[in-house]
Scaffold this motif. Structure first.
Motif, PDB file in Angstrom:
ATOM      1  N   PHE A  63      10.506   0.170  27.993  1.00 54.61           N
ATOM      2  CA  PHE A  63      10.343   0.336  29.435  1.00 54.61           C
ATOM      3  C   PHE A  63       8.934   0.814  29.727  1.00 54.61           C
ATOM      4  O   PHE A  63       8.265   1.400  28.878  1.00 54.61           O
ATOM      5  N   ASP A  64       8.487   0.534  30.957  1.00 55.21           N
ATOM      6  CA  ASP A  64       7.146   0.948  31.372  1.00 55.21           C
ATOM      7  C   ASP A  64       7.129   1.056  32.888  1.00 55.21           C
ATOM      8  O   ASP A  64       7.931   0.414  33.578  1.00 55.21           O
ATOM      9  N   THR A  65       6.225   1.861  33.401  1.00 53.12           N
ATOM     10  CA  THR A  65       6.080   2.000  34.852  1.00 53.12           C
ATOM     11  C   THR A  65       4.613   2.181  35.189  1.00 53.12           C
ATOM     12  O   THR A  65       3.861   2.796  34.423  1.00 53.12           O
ATOM     13  N   ASP A  66       4.198   1.601  36.299  1.00 52.21           N
ATOM     14  CA  ASP A  66       2.842   1.809  36.798  1.00 52.21           C
ATOM     15  C   ASP A  66       2.903   1.903  38.314  1.00 52.21           C
ATOM     16  O   ASP A  66       3.992   2.050  38.887  1.00 52.21           O
ATOM     17  N   ARG A  67       1.785   1.827  38.969  1.00 52.84           N
ATOM     18  CA  ARG A  67       1.778   2.051  40.423  1.00 52.84           C
ATOM     19  C   ARG A  67       2.410   0.901  41.210  1.00 52.84           C
ATOM     20  O   ARG A  67       2.681   1.031  42.412  1.00 52.84           O
ATOM     21  N   ASP A  68       2.659  -0.218  40.537  1.00 54.19           N
ATOM     22  CA  ASP A  68       3.218  -1.384  41.231  1.00 54.19           C
ATOM     23  C   ASP A  68       4.677  -1.666  40.902  1.00 54.19           C
ATOM     24  O   ASP A  68       5.402  -2.212  41.735  1.00 54.19           O
TER      25      ASP A  68
END
Length: 205
Positions: free
Chosen positions: A185-190
């Protein structure tokens, strides 16, 4: 996109297959079409479970953001109070868990080949807070502690947010003799995305 009976060949050829999901009915329809193509593959139950878990989690995260905005909660400063109110709204039937409001961006699902892997990616237009990232990271650490998974699946921790669905996927990876590193899993500003890797060899056995 309509799925044809040569799905395995399409993926192996490098074609990227994309779905935009606005309601659970759409997800179920996709799974039904996938089953026509892949039901004979032993690993299909793992893929199906991952799709359901990833999509439902993405739905819930998107709905939670909308709920916080509509009810004046700060996702940073009022997270605990807002989450409790959100859970009550779900339990009271005020939020429909099977469909996204028209003001909420759809969940996206991609199936594609990446080197010698079949890759499932599910994403939504939500950025995790530090607290949410910490919770998911903790679930992933639990999932990689293979000996501890069965305790979490036994019903000792059934509260919403306990990560039982993700832990089930880790358990299924173990049963298929695949490493826990194949779920990511990963998360960024978008966006936030969850991914599952399955060796292409699993689709030819």
């Amino acid at each position: 996109m309509q799925l044809e009976k040569d799905l395995k060949e399409r993926i192996q050829s490098g074609e990227i297959i994309h779905f935009s999901i606005q309601d659970i009915g759409s997800m179920n329809s996709i799974i039904e079409k996938l089953s026509i193509n892949l039901s004979d593959v032993p690993i299909f139950s793992l893929l199906k479970t991952a799709i359901i878990e990833f999509v439902l989690n993405a739905f819930k995260a998107s709905q939670k953001r909308r709920f916080f905005i509509d009810h004046g909660y700060s996702i940073i400063n009022d997270y605990k109070a807002g989450l409790e109110a959100f859970r009550r709204a779900i339990n009271d039937g005020k939020i429909k868990g099977n469909i996204l409001d028209k003001n909420i961006k759809p969940v996206h699902m991609i199936l594609k080949r990446e080197n010698e892997f079949f890759k499932l990616t599910v994403s939504n237009a939500v950025t995790m807070t530090e607290e949410e990232f910490r919770i998911v990271q903790k679930i992933f650490l639990q999932g990689r502690e293979i000996s501890g998974i069965e305790d979490h699946l036994s019903g000792n921790n059934e509260a919403e947010g306990a990560g039982l669905g993700l832990l089930l996927i880790f358990s299924m990876l173990k049963n298929a003799n695949l490493p826990p590193s194949y779920i990511l899993f990963d998360t960024d500003r978008d966006e936030t995305k969850f991914e599952l890797l399955i060796p292409l060899a699993c689709f030819t056995s």
